[in-house]
Design a protein around this motif. Structure first.
Motif, short mmCIF file in Angstrom:
data_model
loop_
_atom_site.label_atom_id
_atom_site.label_comp_id
_atom_site.label_asym_id
_atom_site.label_seq_id
_atom_site.Cartn_x
_atom_site.Cartn_y
_atom_site.Cartn_z
N GLU A 190 0.87 -1.17 0.00
CA GLU A 190 0.00 0.00 0.00
C GLU A 190 0.91 1.22 0.00
OE1 GLU A 190 -2.30 0.35 3.66
OE2 GLU A 190 -0.50 0.66 4.84
N ARG A 222 0.65 -6.77 -4.69
CA ARG A 222 0.12 -7.81 -3.80
C ARG A 222 0.10 -9.13 -4.54
NH1 ARG A 222 -4.94 -4.60 -0.83
NH2 ARG A 222 -3.64 -2.81 -0.31
N GLU A 224 -1.74 -11.62 -4.90
CA GLU A 224 -3.11 -12.08 -4.66
C GLU A 224 -3.23 -13.58 -4.96
OE1 GLU A 224 -5.50 -10.24 -3.48
OE2 GLU A 224 -4.94 -8.15 -3.91
N MET A 234 -5.43 -7.03 -9.32
CA MET A 234 -4.16 -7.22 -10.02
C MET A 234 -3.05 -7.50 -9.01
SD MET A 234 -4.70 -3.77 -12.14
CE MET A 234 -3.56 -3.77 -13.50
N GLN A 239 -2.35 2.85 -6.56
CA GLN A 239 -3.30 3.38 -5.57
C GLN A 239 -3.26 4.90 -5.56
OE1 GLN A 239 -2.11 1.37 -1.88
NE2 GLN A 239 -4.05 0.28 -1.93
N GLU A 241 -4.07 7.43 -2.63
CA GLU A 241 -4.43 7.40 -1.21
C GLU A 241 -4.21 8.76 -0.57
OE1 GLU A 241 -4.28 3.17 0.52
OE2 GLU A 241 -2.20 3.81 0.37
N GLU A 304 -16.06 -3.59 -4.15
CA GLU A 304 -15.34 -2.43 -3.61
C GLU A 304 -14.59 -1.65 -4.70
OE1 GLU A 304 -12.43 -3.46 -0.63
OE2 GLU A 304 -11.50 -1.48 -0.74
N LEU A 305 -14.83 -0.35 -4.69
CA LEU A 305 -14.09 0.55 -5.57
C LEU A 305 -13.11 1.37 -4.74
CD1 LEU A 305 -13.57 2.31 -8.11
CD2 LEU A 305 -15.71 3.49 -7.63
N GLU A 344 -8.43 7.76 6.31
CA GLU A 344 -7.79 7.46 5.02
C GLU A 344 -8.85 7.30 3.93
OE1 GLU A 344 -4.68 4.14 3.87
OE2 GLU A 344 -6.61 3.21 4.33
N SER A 346 -8.82 5.64 0.13
CA SER A 346 -7.91 4.83 -0.68
C SER A 346 -8.65 4.21 -1.87
CB SER A 346 -7.33 3.71 0.19
OG SER A 346 -6.56 2.84 -0.59
N GLY A 348 -8.16 2.39 -5.83
CA GLY A 348 -7.28 1.81 -6.83
C GLY A 348 -7.53 2.52 -8.16
#
Ligand code: GAP
Length: 484
Positions: A190, A222, A224, A234, A239, A241, A304-305, A344, A346, A348
């Motif tokens: 992050e 990450r 994943e 991905m 990011q 943030e 989630e966006l 925060e 955050s 993507g």
């Protein structure tokens, strides 16, 4: 009659590749899973999204400043932040199909299916049990839940599962030239930690007073377990943030403020309200005391966006403890020192990109003829205007070149002389160009051109002198920023 049809993810993927938005990475070597490259129109759109986000944080807020911290950082940062100990997903393999799953995704999908079939109580009970087991890091308990509910693999249809294992999502690499002296470091998962460890540098050098924010755009990595759904999840992504440092005790109000501000932002860039949703987290990350996701209705459902997190003083406090360097701020108004709390935001950048594509890729059926276009908000479109001389002779290309040479200093313009005018309109529709400017013989006589509007296909004859002004009025990011 114009009819529009729902767009599938498959259509988005193939449109992205064919028209120069996104390519699979390393394609000639059969690709690299969940890694992608941005093509000519993709990078233009991505840069526009970044610029808009950056301006809406930094340009229009006196108390938010920017930062660009390094991807590689001292590994102690990831110890203090909790990423070395807690940044993992739980995975399980099906022994028959060899397919690997994230155990929470597997259980959730099963529970949602049951809920969809009408057995809401049972479905919610399964999700509650799973959340408890995840909180307690109870790997055996998770496997028992899979067995008890007889949850099966979609391929083998069996419940022949391996043990559940924790899998740290950080990519590890080595710093140093020899085996003996090299040490393990991590690609940042992050961008936020780069902000936390520069909190006092920024505060002191830019003379910031609380409340204030630090914003950053940059790559994150990450590993994943299940990377799917195109650029939604991905392994290398970007990011955007912003950490907002506040006085402890004010976190509830600031959390609401940033939640509302960010929802307003998504609406201002043209996302339809009924495609946005708020999801309140029940299972919180190790650093948060409150969190919501702003979700978007992707072609595969609401996901989630963006995340809004109330991170308390967790990060700065942990860095103070491990580094032994004070992270306190002296508040002159309150006449006391404290470690600030943090809200925060955050998002993507790639996920936002997918949102824009999902929102704007449109397939229309007009009197039995199919038309595909990208209805991107003009302020974000990769190309703003295409200059199209009707034919390649009689002085029309020369006039087009003159207009292009004038427009190119104001906005992204292309000059296209190939193919029939209809095909050239289609080409621009496919990459989302909002304005096409056609030059014909009349243009030579009376200095007029035809402007064609992408979404309505309406064409108007106007003076060349007025054209730049009309386009500029519609593409300035200011239009969006002023709605915030
Ligand atoms: N600093 C907080 C943080 O990183 P997160 O919810 O893990 O929180 C924030 O990630 C945002 O980053 C997500 O809302 C999503 O938009 C994006 N994101 C996270 N993982 C991603 C991935 N593997 N691929 C693309 N985007 C990702």
């Amino acid at each position: 009659m114009i009819k529009e049809k729902e767009i599938t993810l498959k259509e988005i993927v193939s449109h992205s590749k064919e028209y120069g938005f996104i390519f699979p990475s390393s394609e000639i070597y059969d690709g690299l899973q969940a890694v992608y490259d941005y093509g000519p129109y993709g990078i233009a759109l991505k840069r526009n999204l970044q610029k808009l986000w950056w301006d809406s944080m930094i340009k229009i807020n006196q108390n938010i400043v920017g930062l660009d911290s390094a991807i590689l950082m001292n590994p102690k940062i990831w110890k203090a932040s909790g990423h070395i100990d807690s940044f993992h997903d739980f995975m399980v393999d099906n022994k028959d199909s060899k397919k690997r799953y994230r155990v929470d995704t597997l259980i959730e999908a099963f529970a949602e299916k049951i809920i969809g079939e009408g057995n809401k109580d049972k479905g919610h009970k399964i999700i509650d049990s799973m959340n408890k087991l995840l909180e307690q890091n109870d790997l055996d308990g998770l496997k028992d839940l899979l067995n008890k509910e007889n949850i099966t693999c979609e391929i083998s249809k069996t419940s022949n599962w391996t043990n559940v294992r924790a899998f740290n999502l950080m990519f590890e690499t080595k710093l140093g030239s020899t085996e003996e002296t090299s040490e393990s470091i991590y690609l940042r998962p992050e961008t936020a930690q780069g902000i936390f460890v520069n909190f006092l540098n920024v505060q002191k050098s830019a003379k910031m007073q609380i409340p204030f924010g630090i914003a950053q755009i940059g790559k994150a990595f990450r590993n994943e377990i299940v990377a799917r759904q195109f650029i939604f999840r991905m392994r290398e992504f970007e990011q955007m943030e912003m950490q907002f440092f506040i006085t402890p005790g004010t976190e509830k109000d600031w959390f609401e403020h940033w939640k509302d501000t960010r929802i307003k932002w998504h609406k201002a860039i043209g996302i339809q309200e009924d495609r946005l949703a708020i999801h309140q987290h029940e299972q919180l990350a190790h650093y948060a005391d409150n969190a919501v996701d702003i979700e978007y209705k992707f072609p595969f459902g609401f996901r989630e966006l963006e995340g809004i997190h109330s991170r308390t003083d967790f990060d700065l406090k942990s860095h103070e403890e491990l580094s032994k360097k004070k992270q306190k701020f002296f508040d002159t108004k309150l006449n006391k020192s404290y470690i600030p709390y943090v809200i925060e935001t955050s998002i993507g950048c790639d996920r936002l990109f997918l949102t824009i594509l999902s929102e704007s890729l449109t397939k229309q059926n007009i009197d039995d003829k199919e038309r595909t276009l990208l209805k991107i908000t003009p302020e974000l479109s990769p190309i703003k205007a295409a200059i199209l001389p009707l034919i390649k002779k009689d002085g029309l290309p020369e006039m087009a070149q003159k207009i292009y040479d004038d427009f190119k200093f104001d906005f992204e313009t292309v000059l296209d002389t190939n193919q029939s005018i209809g095909k050239r309109y289609t080409k621009q529709d496919l990459i989302g160009t909002p304005f096409c400017i056609t030059i014909d013989h009349q243009s030579l006589e009376d200095d007029t051109i035809t402007i064609r509007y992408r979404d309505s296909m309406e064409q108007k004859r106007i003076k060349i002198d007025e054209t730049k002004g009309i386009i500029n009025e519609n593409i300035l990011m200011k239009n969006i920023l002023m709605k915030l």
